[in-house]
Motif scaffolding. Structure first.
Motif, PDB file in Angstrom:
ATOM      1  N   UNK A  80      54.008 -17.835 -30.652  1.00  0.00           N
ATOM      2  CA  UNK A  80      53.455 -17.344 -29.385  1.00  0.00           C
ATOM      3  C   UNK A  80      53.222 -15.843 -29.430  1.00  0.00           C
ATOM      4  N   UNK A  81      54.096 -15.134 -30.167  1.00  0.00           N
ATOM      5  CA  UNK A  81      54.021 -13.672 -30.217  1.00  0.00           C
ATOM      6  C   UNK A  81      52.719 -13.170 -30.823  1.00  0.00           C
ATOM      7  N   UNK A 116      40.540  -9.631 -36.757  1.00  0.00           N
ATOM      8  CA  UNK A 116      40.323 -10.856 -37.529  1.00  0.00           C
ATOM      9  C   UNK A 116      41.636 -11.608 -37.698  1.00  0.00           C
ATOM     10  N   UNK A 117      41.581 -12.919 -37.434  1.00  0.00           N
ATOM     11  CA  UNK A 117      42.737 -13.800 -37.562  1.00  0.00           C
ATOM     12  C   UNK A 117      42.335 -15.005 -38.400  1.00  0.00           C
ATOM     13  N   UNK A 118      42.951 -15.107 -39.599  1.00  0.00           N
ATOM     14  CA  UNK A 118      42.669 -16.230 -40.510  1.00  0.00           C
ATOM     15  C   UNK A 118      43.991 -16.931 -40.859  1.00  0.00           C
ATOM     16  N   UNK A 137      48.430 -21.544 -29.239  1.00  0.00           N
ATOM     17  CA  UNK A 137      49.041 -20.792 -28.130  1.00  0.00           C
ATOM     18  C   UNK A 137      47.996 -19.921 -27.433  1.00  0.00           C
ATOM     19  N   UNK A 138      48.376 -19.336 -26.340  1.00  0.00           N
ATOM     20  CA  UNK A 138      47.460 -18.482 -25.600  1.00  0.00           C
ATOM     21  C   UNK A 138      47.099 -17.245 -26.424  1.00  0.00           C
ATOM     22  N   UNK A 139      45.806 -17.080 -26.646  1.00  0.00           N
ATOM     23  CA  UNK A 139      45.301 -15.931 -27.409  1.00  0.00           C
ATOM     24  C   UNK A 139      44.402 -15.038 -26.558  1.00  0.00           C
ATOM     25  N   UNK A 180      40.815 -21.236 -22.878  1.00  0.00           N
ATOM     26  CA  UNK A 180      40.945 -19.775 -22.818  1.00  0.00           C
ATOM     27  C   UNK A 180      40.211 -19.074 -23.964  1.00  0.00           C
ATOM     28  N   UNK A 181      39.827 -19.832 -25.002  1.00  0.00           N
ATOM     29  CA  UNK A 181      39.042 -19.232 -26.078  1.00  0.00           C
ATOM     30  C   UNK A 181      37.714 -18.695 -25.537  1.00  0.00           C
TER      31      UNK A 181
END
Length: 581
Positions: free
Chosen positions: A364-365, A374-376, A387-389, A412-413
């Protein structure tokens, strides 16, 4: 005289037993002084010699000559005693010489040892002089433990004249505990760095490699520089640095800031150089990522990607890297869970953990990384819901493909208005649809939602807002209905992948408007009618697949004439004519 008396008695018949008389005469001859009594030679105790006589009872001359006299017996006994004494003397002499030689040998070896140690101390610059002649060559592949001043039975190596790390705590027994101690205190105690001049003068010291494993003070480094050099050398040792694929292998005689893949920056306040980047992609790193990497707290960039034999876990202490901006550990063999401490990397902009074997859930953090761009985390074994992003206010790329993510595709995306690339393909989402909020992402250029078992029709009225889309991948779903004509107004579209769905109807004539289209994949649907002639206007097409649409007909020979690049056109199991397919 005794003999003649015995003979006369024999002839006169005084003794009827001739053999007894002969035996008595023999005893008298053997012991003329009477030292032996007849009792000591009685027939019941000792056997008597058999004496041969002639017809008259006299002993034969040869037998008489063979009887030893007392003088001869005494002489033989003297010879025997003399031989025994000589043998005893020789044995004593040999023992004395052996002990004397042993003592002399020990003295000589000690003198040579002292001389060699003195020579190696006076010539510290010569590596050959540092290794004592009475020691085996150093095996520098592992740390060497010396206890009570003597090397253990596994290694006979020590290099006097170098700086070594001494264990001040006698309860610290081995190298792993030493590493744990340094990790906990995150500093190298200067009192532990001492100069070893002679073998055996220190107890419980860890002797470093010639490459300088623990010789952090040898080159004048102190404080944070010494600690960072130590961490890099542990990394080198743990990941078999001698086998790395580098243009310039790490030279342990040079400062660590000059090593390939290591970049240092000046802190500015005290001219201290700190390690700011560690970049070793495709360098053939082998082994488990050591925890000591967390000692490099000034790192801004870590790139160890494409090292397929790099194993282990992401240390939880990584959360202390408050300056870290780029973390690339993709295409390795890392495992375990994603530590929640990643959420403490407030400066992080790029994180790529793709193509590993991470499992469990996305922490979650991670949704608190407000600076993340960037998130891969693609191609792992991540499960659970996303999780909530929505707090990722700066994110432009999210790649979660190839995991086991479940639940609905989160709406939420659609709030991530900065999003440019969204890849959520090949997961286990169970909602069966894409949230309508996704069609509000006006900056979106790449959308990959393949392999999600999405049902229904494409939202025709929503596609007009995605004018920046360049790549659409919705393959291997369960879309139905016809191909929307508004889809053909996306002027920036370069790749359209709608294969293996249940689309029906004809291909819209407006497809000719997609001037930049390079790839068109429509195989495995239920398309009918005739392929529009406008498709021949698409001069940039290099990949077309219309296969497995049995009711589709027409002619695309026009593509063979206008396509300038090498093309791949496929129309198997259709009625489409193509001379270059």
């Amino acid at each position: 005289q005794y003999f003649h008396e015995t003979s006369e008695s024999f002839h006169s018949g005084q003794n009827a037993d001739s053999s007894t008389q002969v035996r008595s005469s023999f005893m008298l001859l053997s012991d003329p002084l009477g030292a032996s009594t007849s009792d000591s030679c009685s027939e019941s105790n000792l056997p008597h010699p058999q004496v041969q006589t002639d017809t008259n009872g006299f002993m034969l001359d040869a037998e008489v000559a063979s009887i030893p006299t007392s003088f001869e017996v005494e002489r033989q006994e003297t010879k025997r005693n003399r031989s025994k004494n000589i043998i005893r003397c020789l044995i004593i002499i040999h023992v004395f010489l052996f002990v004397l030689g042993l003592i002399v040998g020990i003295i000589v070896v000690n003198n040579r040892r002292s001389s060699s140690l003195s020579s190696s101390t006076n010539t510290m610059g010569n590596d050959d002089d540092k290794i004592e002649s009475f020691l085996e060559p150093c095996d520098f592949s592992q740390p060497h433990l010396f206890q009570n001043g003597q090397p253990d039975v596994f290694d006979q190596c020590l290099c006097p004249g170098e700086t070594h790390l001494i264990l001040s705590n006698s309860t610290t027994k081995n190298f792993e505990l030493l590493r744990a101690d340094i990790l906990q205190s995150t500093q190298v105690d200067p009192s532990r760095l001492v100069k070893v001049d002679k073998v055996g003068f220190r107890t419980q010291c860890y002797v470093p490699q010639s490459l300088g494993l623990l010789d952090v003070a040898t080159y004048g480094f102190t404080g944070v520089e010494a600690l960072e050099r130590y961490a890099l050398l542990i990394l080198y040792l743990s990941l078999k640095g001698e086998l790395w694929n580098l243009k310039d292998p790490w030279d342990m005689q040079l400062p660590h800031c000059s090593w390939e893949g290591v970049t240092c920056l000046d802190e500015g306040n005290n001219e201290t150089l700190v390690v700011s980047s560690l970049i070793l992609p495709s360098a053939s790193l082998v082994g488990e990522l050591p925890e000591e990497i967390v000692l490099l707290t000034n790192l801004e960039t870590i790139d160890l990607s494409a090292n397929s034999d790099l194993e282990g876990y992401i240390p939880t202490q990584l959360g202390s890297f408050d300056k870290l901006e780029t973390l690339n550990l993709s295409m390795c063999a890392l495992k375990g869970t994603l530590p929640k401490e990643i959420g403490k990397l407030t400066s992080l902009r790029n994180i790529d953990l793709g193509r590993n074997t991470f499992e469990s859930r996305i922490p979650l953090e991670m949704g608190s990384l407000s600076n993340l761009v960037e998130l891969h985390i693609n191609d792992n074994d991540i499960s659970g819901e996303i999780p909530s992003l929505e707090n990722l206010a700066s994110v432009e790329t999210i790649n979660l493909c190839g995991n086991r993510l479940s639940g609905p595709v989160p709406s939420h995306l659609g709030k991530l208005t900065t999003l440019v690339k969204l890849k959520i393909c090949y997961n286990d989402f169970n909602s069966g649809y894409l949230p309508t909020e996704l069609w509000k992402l006006s900056k979106l250029r790449i959308l990959d939602a393949s392999g999600l078992r999405i049902r229904g029709t494409l939202p025709i009225e929503r596609l007009k807002g995605l004018e920046n889309l360049e790549i659409i991948k919705l393959a291997r779903n369960k879309f139905t209905g016809s191909l929307p004509s508004d889809l053909m107004h996306l002027s920036n579209l370069q790749s359209l992948s709608l294969q293996r769905n249940q689309f029906s109807g004809s291909i819209p004539e407006q497809i000719g408007f997609l001037a930049g289209l390079q790839s068109l994949l429509l195989q495995g649907n239920m398309l009918t009618g005739t392929v529009p002639r406008s498709i021949s206007f698409l001069s940039n097409l290099v990949l077309v697949n219309l296969s497995r649409n049995p009711e589709l007909a027409g002619d695309i020979d026009g593509l063979c004439d206008v396509s300038e690049a090498e093309n791949h056109f496929m129309v198997d199991d259709t009625n489409v004519q193509c001379s270059c397919c």
